[in-house]
Structure formats: structure tokens, C-alpha cells
Write a protein that holds these residues in place. Structure first.
Motif, PDB file in Angstrom:
ATOM      1  N   ARG A 188      55.367  57.174 -31.945  1.00  0.00           N
ATOM      2  CA  ARG A 188      55.418  58.502 -31.705  1.00  0.00           C
ATOM      3  C   ARG A 188      54.065  58.730 -30.916  1.00  0.00           C
ATOM      4  O   ARG A 188      54.210  59.382 -29.920  1.00  0.00           O
ATOM      5  N   THR A 189      52.792  58.334 -31.379  1.00  0.00           N
ATOM      6  CA  THR A 189      51.624  58.580 -30.672  1.00  0.00           C
ATOM      7  C   THR A 189      51.733  57.873 -29.382  1.00  0.00           C
ATOM      8  O   THR A 189      50.839  58.644 -28.516  1.00  0.00           O
ATOM      9  N   GLU A 190      51.994  56.872 -29.420  1.00  0.00           N
ATOM     10  CA  GLU A 190      51.874  55.988 -28.339  1.00  0.00           C
ATOM     11  C   GLU A 190      52.878  56.681 -27.079  1.00  0.00           C
ATOM     12  O   GLU A 190      52.307  56.616 -25.752  1.00  0.00           O
ATOM     13  N   THR A 191      53.878  57.148 -27.455  1.00  0.00           N
ATOM     14  CA  THR A 191      55.001  57.943 -26.483  1.00  0.00           C
ATOM     15  C   THR A 191      54.347  59.197 -26.037  1.00  0.00           C
ATOM     16  O   THR A 191      54.254  59.516 -24.748  1.00  0.00           O
ATOM     17  N   LEU A 192      53.607  59.913 -27.126  1.00  0.00           N
ATOM     18  CA  LEU A 192      52.938  61.262 -26.509  1.00  0.00           C
ATOM     19  C   LEU A 192      51.692  60.818 -25.560  1.00  0.00           C
ATOM     20  O   LEU A 192      51.655  61.780 -24.838  1.00  0.00           O
ATOM     21  N   ALA A 193      50.940  59.730 -25.854  1.00  0.00           N
ATOM     22  CA  ALA A 193      49.883  59.518 -25.066  1.00  0.00           C
ATOM     23  C   ALA A 193      50.334  58.866 -23.665  1.00  0.00           C
ATOM     24  O   ALA A 193      49.672  59.306 -22.712  1.00  0.00           O
ATOM     25  N   ARG A 194      51.602  58.110 -23.650  1.00  0.00           N
ATOM     26  CA  ARG A 194      51.812  57.655 -22.519  1.00  0.00           C
ATOM     27  C   ARG A 194      52.387  58.824 -21.299  1.00  0.00           C
ATOM     28  O   ARG A 194      52.075  58.839 -20.185  1.00  0.00           O
ATOM     29  N   TRP A 195      52.864  60.013 -21.831  1.00  0.00           N
ATOM     30  CA  TRP A 195      53.010  61.163 -21.016  1.00  0.00           C
ATOM     31  C   TRP A 195      51.890  62.208 -21.067  1.00  0.00           C
ATOM     32  O   TRP A 195      51.272  62.313 -22.355  1.00  0.00           O
ATOM     33  N   ALA A 196      51.644  62.489 -20.079  1.00  0.00           N
ATOM     34  CA  ALA A 196      50.415  63.519 -20.000  1.00  0.00           C
ATOM     35  C   ALA A 196      50.832  64.656 -20.457  1.00  0.00           C
ATOM     36  O   ALA A 196      49.837  65.470 -21.154  1.00  0.00           O
ATOM     37  N   GLY A 197      52.069  65.156 -20.268  1.00  0.00           N
ATOM     38  CA  GLY A 197      52.701  66.406 -20.867  1.00  0.00           C
ATOM     39  C   GLY A 197      54.105  66.355 -21.060  1.00  0.00           C
ATOM     40  O   GLY A 197      54.557  65.302 -21.041  1.00  0.00           O
ATOM     41  N   CYS A 198      54.859  67.678 -21.198  1.00  0.00           N
ATOM     42  CA  CYS A 198      56.029  67.649 -21.220  1.00  0.00           C
ATOM     43  C   CYS A 198      56.775  67.047 -20.026  1.00  0.00           C
ATOM     44  O   CYS A 198      56.370  67.288 -18.702  1.00  0.00           O
ATOM     45  N   ALA A 199      57.796  66.146 -20.101  1.00  0.00           N
ATOM     46  CA  ALA A 199      58.430  65.641 -19.110  1.00  0.00           C
ATOM     47  C   ALA A 199      59.169  66.569 -18.101  1.00  0.00           C
ATOM     48  O   ALA A 199      59.556  66.166 -17.254  1.00  0.00           O
ATOM     49  N   TYR A 200      59.526  67.637 -18.812  1.00  0.00           N
ATOM     50  CA  TYR A 200      60.301  68.593 -17.956  1.00  0.00           C
ATOM     51  C   TYR A 200      59.501  69.819 -17.492  1.00  0.00           C
ATOM     52  O   TYR A 200      60.064  70.009 -16.478  1.00  0.00           O
ATOM     53  N   CYS A 201      58.787  70.220 -17.973  1.00  0.00           N
ATOM     54  CA  CYS A 201      58.000  71.429 -17.626  1.00  0.00           C
ATOM     55  C   CYS A 201      56.528  71.290 -17.336  1.00  0.00           C
ATOM     56  O   CYS A 201      55.625  71.846 -16.832  1.00  0.00           O
ATOM     57  N   ASP A 202      55.843  70.095 -17.628  1.00  0.00           N
ATOM     58  CA  ASP A 202      54.406  69.731 -17.352  1.00  0.00           C
ATOM     59  C   ASP A 202      53.621  70.668 -18.523  1.00  0.00           C
ATOM     60  O   ASP A 202      52.299  70.735 -18.264  1.00  0.00           O
ATOM     61  N   GLY A 203      54.268  71.223 -19.562  1.00  0.00           N
ATOM     62  CA  GLY A 203      53.498  71.865 -20.538  1.00  0.00           C
ATOM     63  C   GLY A 203      52.798  70.872 -21.473  1.00  0.00           C
ATOM     64  O   GLY A 203      53.225  69.695 -21.271  1.00  0.00           O
ATOM     65  N   PRO A 204      52.033  71.215 -22.509  1.00  0.00           N
ATOM     66  CA  PRO A 204      51.561  70.477 -23.407  1.00  0.00           C
ATOM     67  C   PRO A 204      52.849  69.842 -24.370  1.00  0.00           C
ATOM     68  O   PRO A 204      53.485  70.781 -25.028  1.00  0.00           O
ATOM     69  N   ALA A 205      52.664  68.338 -24.415  1.00  0.00           N
ATOM     70  CA  ALA A 205      53.903  67.677 -25.243  1.00  0.00           C
ATOM     71  C   ALA A 205      53.466  67.972 -26.592  1.00  0.00           C
ATOM     72  O   ALA A 205      52.385  67.385 -26.983  1.00  0.00           O
ATOM     73  N   GLU A 206      54.403  68.260 -27.621  1.00  0.00           N
ATOM     74  CA  GLU A 206      54.037  68.261 -28.809  1.00  0.00           C
ATOM     75  C   GLU A 206      55.398  67.509 -29.747  1.00  0.00           C
ATOM     76  O   GLU A 206      55.225  67.288 -30.730  1.00  0.00           O
ATOM     77  N   GLU A 207      56.296  67.231 -29.275  1.00  0.00           N
ATOM     78  CA  GLU A 207      57.578  66.463 -29.824  1.00  0.00           C
ATOM     79  C   GLU A 207      58.101  65.516 -28.956  1.00  0.00           C
ATOM     80  O   GLU A 207      57.829  65.439 -27.379  1.00  0.00           O
ATOM     81  N   LEU A 208      59.058  64.874 -29.341  1.00  0.00           N
ATOM     82  CA  LEU A 208      59.774  63.786 -28.657  1.00  0.00           C
ATOM     83  C   LEU A 208      61.103  64.197 -28.400  1.00  0.00           C
ATOM     84  O   LEU A 208      61.677  64.778 -29.400  1.00  0.00           O
TER      85      LEU A 208
END
Length: 94
Positions: free
Chosen positions: A25-45
Motif C-alpha cells: 500500500r505505501t509503495e503504491t501511494l508513493a509511486r503516485w504523486a497524488g490522486c490518479a483522477y484529480c491530482d489531489g492528495p491521495a489517501e486511499e487505493l
């Protein structure tokens, strides 16, 4: 004299699919700079093709998403969610 019922021929089971490699989970969140859909802060998968629609729980089907995008996407496909803008009614009937 009673007749015995014949058993049907044994059927072969389909071989089980191998389990996919686990993703972190942490690796996936780190790989994406933010939300894949709106570029906001990513909190979930989020599963791009939802599990309820036949998607697999593999790293290639998982992206980071903010809580709002993930909640509005729900079990919609990406195409359906994009068409409706995350608002009901949905054309994919979910």
C-alpha cells in the motif's frame, strides 16, 4: 433385486489460478504523486476495474485516489464514472 445407481463419470476440476504477487500500500501511494483522477492528495487505493465488475486484486489494477474520487467512483467502471462525472444515474447500472 434392487438396482444400484451408477455414479456419473468423475469430472475434472479446472486448475486454480496462481495467486497474484502482493502489492504494498505505501509503495503504491508513493509511486503516485497524488490522486490518479484529480491530482489531489491521495489517501486511499482504488481498483481501476472494480472487484465487483471482475477486476483482479493486482498491482496493475490499483491506483492511488483521494477519498472523494474513490467514494464517487464506487463500483463503476472508469469509463462510466468519467461519463457521468461521478454523479448518478449511471449508464452501467451499478
Amino acid at each position: 433385486m434392487s438396482r444400484r445407481r451408477r455414479r456419473p463419470f468423475p469430472t475434472r476440476r479446472a486448475p486454480r489460478l496462481p495467486r497474484p504477487a502482493p502489492y504494498d500500500r505505501t509503495e503504491t501511494l508513493a509511486r503516485w504523486a497524488g490522486c490518479a483522477y484529480c491530482d489531489g492528495p491521495a489517501e486511499e487505493l482504488d481498483h481501476v476495474l472494480p472487484l465487483a465488475r471482475g477486476g483482479r486484486d493486482v498491482a496493475a489494477n490499483v491506483v492511488a485516489a483521494c477519498r472523494d474520487c474513490n467514494g464517487s467512483k464506487y463500483t463503476h467502471t472508469l469509463a462510466c464514472w468519467a461519463i457521468t462525472g461521478g454523479n448518478a444515474p449511471c449508464v452501467c447500472d451499478s
